[in-house]
Design a protein around this motif. Structure first.
Motif, PDB file in Angstrom:
ATOM      1  N   LYS A  70      -7.316   3.024  -8.962  1.00 25.66           N
ATOM      2  CA  LYS A  70      -7.202   2.168 -10.146  1.00 25.66           C
ATOM      3  C   LYS A  70      -8.326   2.596 -11.096  1.00 25.66           C
ATOM      4  CE  LYS A  70      -4.112  -0.324  -8.004  1.00 25.66           C
ATOM      5  NZ  LYS A  70      -4.251   0.161  -6.638  1.00 25.66           N
ATOM      6  N   ALA A 111      -3.948  -4.836 -11.689  1.00 25.93           N
ATOM      7  CA  ALA A 111      -3.862  -3.856 -10.618  1.00 25.93           C
ATOM      8  C   ALA A 111      -4.549  -4.331  -9.343  1.00 25.93           C
ATOM      9  CB  ALA A 111      -4.473  -2.532 -11.070  1.00 25.93           C
ATOM     10  N   LEU A 139       2.738  -0.397 -10.645  1.00 23.30           N
ATOM     11  CA  LEU A 139       1.629  -0.076  -9.750  1.00 23.30           C
ATOM     12  C   LEU A 139       2.000  -0.361  -8.300  1.00 23.30           C
ATOM     13  CD1 LEU A 139      -1.431  -1.495 -11.727  1.00 23.30           C
ATOM     14  CD2 LEU A 139      -0.792   0.895 -11.438  1.00 23.30           C
TER      15      LEU A 139
END
Length: 296
Positions: A4, A250, A290
């Motif tokens: 990330k 995320a 994601l």
């Protein structure tokens, strides 16, 4: 998903007794931008893949695969909006105290001038130039990446040794220069206002309030900010908030509404609109993308 994006100005880099941390960062093509920021730590970054335009102390700088960036304390840096081409980097961010004890020769002769901004190496050591210096630095970055990943007994010594070797190579092989001071006041003003935004982005911020940080009139401040940042202060604040929001989407399972409210947006529709403009999809679609990538 392997990585990330890391928002360095928001992180604590390492611990009080080992103030260094490694970050593997992946920036997709057309990224909304990494807000310009600064920190007290030094940063060394190896560009593993891709290319982009960095903004370093107000000047655009092209970087590409194989290049190495060395940014000492207080350097303004970021990526202007939409200037990436699938960028992948390895970074180590570390406090300069890692490089020398208080009052010893290493600290006084080599670390302190960098920390105070009296001496500066090229911000980017380019692949294929300076007798292979970028390759040597890249090798040391790789060694530190492996050290942080394995964390074997004595890895702290291995990381510190690599950082000292990087500094040695820079002093011996990179052309150092004394900094020109004419932009010092501009940089200091920008540091002050960007730091203020960092501390207060979760609440409404007015132009008058930000202008007061610089002791400027609202009219002059708006011209000043746009001239040096290539965007309005409102655009910058939204960009900064979007980066924080994307990281939180995320990282966890917080609701989109909670993230919107906690990043300074009182209107969920406006938050969704700004997010879509920045990332090309809604916050929910971003999180789903994601999750799908992590599943693969």
């Amino acid at each position: 998903m392997e990585e990330k994006r890391q928002y360095l100005e928001k992180n604590r880099h390492g611990t009080s007794i080992f103030p260094a941390e490694y970050y593997h960062c992946v920036y997709p093509a057309g990224l909304a931008g990494l807000p310009v920021h600064w920190h007290e730590e030094f940063e060394v970054t190896y560009v593993r893949k891709g290319r982009c335009t960095y903004l370093i102390d107000l000047a655009p700088c092209q970087v590409q695969e194989g290049d190495v960036l060395f940014l000492p304390s207080g350097v303004l840096h970021g990526i202007p909006e939409g200037k990436t081409r699938m960028l992948e980097t390895d970074s180590v961010v570390f406090h300069p105290s890692m490089l020398g004890g208080r009052g010893d020769a290493c600290q006084m002769k080599y670390v302190a001038p960098l920390e105070k901004g009296d001496v500066r190496f090229p911000d980017v050591i380019r692949a294929g130039e300076t007798d292979g210096l970028a390759g040597k630095l890249a090798g040391l970055c790789g060694r530190m990446r492996e050290s942080f990943a394995a964390k074997e007994e004595g890895y702290e010594l291995e990381v510190k040794a690599a950082l000292l070797e990087i500094l040695l190579l820079l002093y011996r092989e990179a052309p150092a220069r004394w900094l020109r001071r004419e932009n010092r006041e501009v940089v200091e003003k920008l540091r002050a206002v960007l730091g203020y935004i960092k501390e207060n982005y979760q609440r409404p911020l007015s132009v008058a309030e930000l202008a007061g940080v610089c002791h400027f009139s609202e009219y002059y401040f708006m011209r000043f900010f746009r001239q040096y940042m290539n965007m309005t202060c409102v655009e910058y604040i939204n960009q900064y908030r979007m980066e924080i929001a994307a990281g939180r989407l995320a990282a966890g399972r917080e609701s989109v509404t909670d993230i919107a409210l906690d990043t300074g947006f009182n209107n969920l529709s406006y938050f969704n609109r700004v997010f879509r403009r920045s990332f090309g999809m809604t916050p929910r679609a971003y999180r789903q993308a994601l999750q799908k990538e992590e599943g693969q």
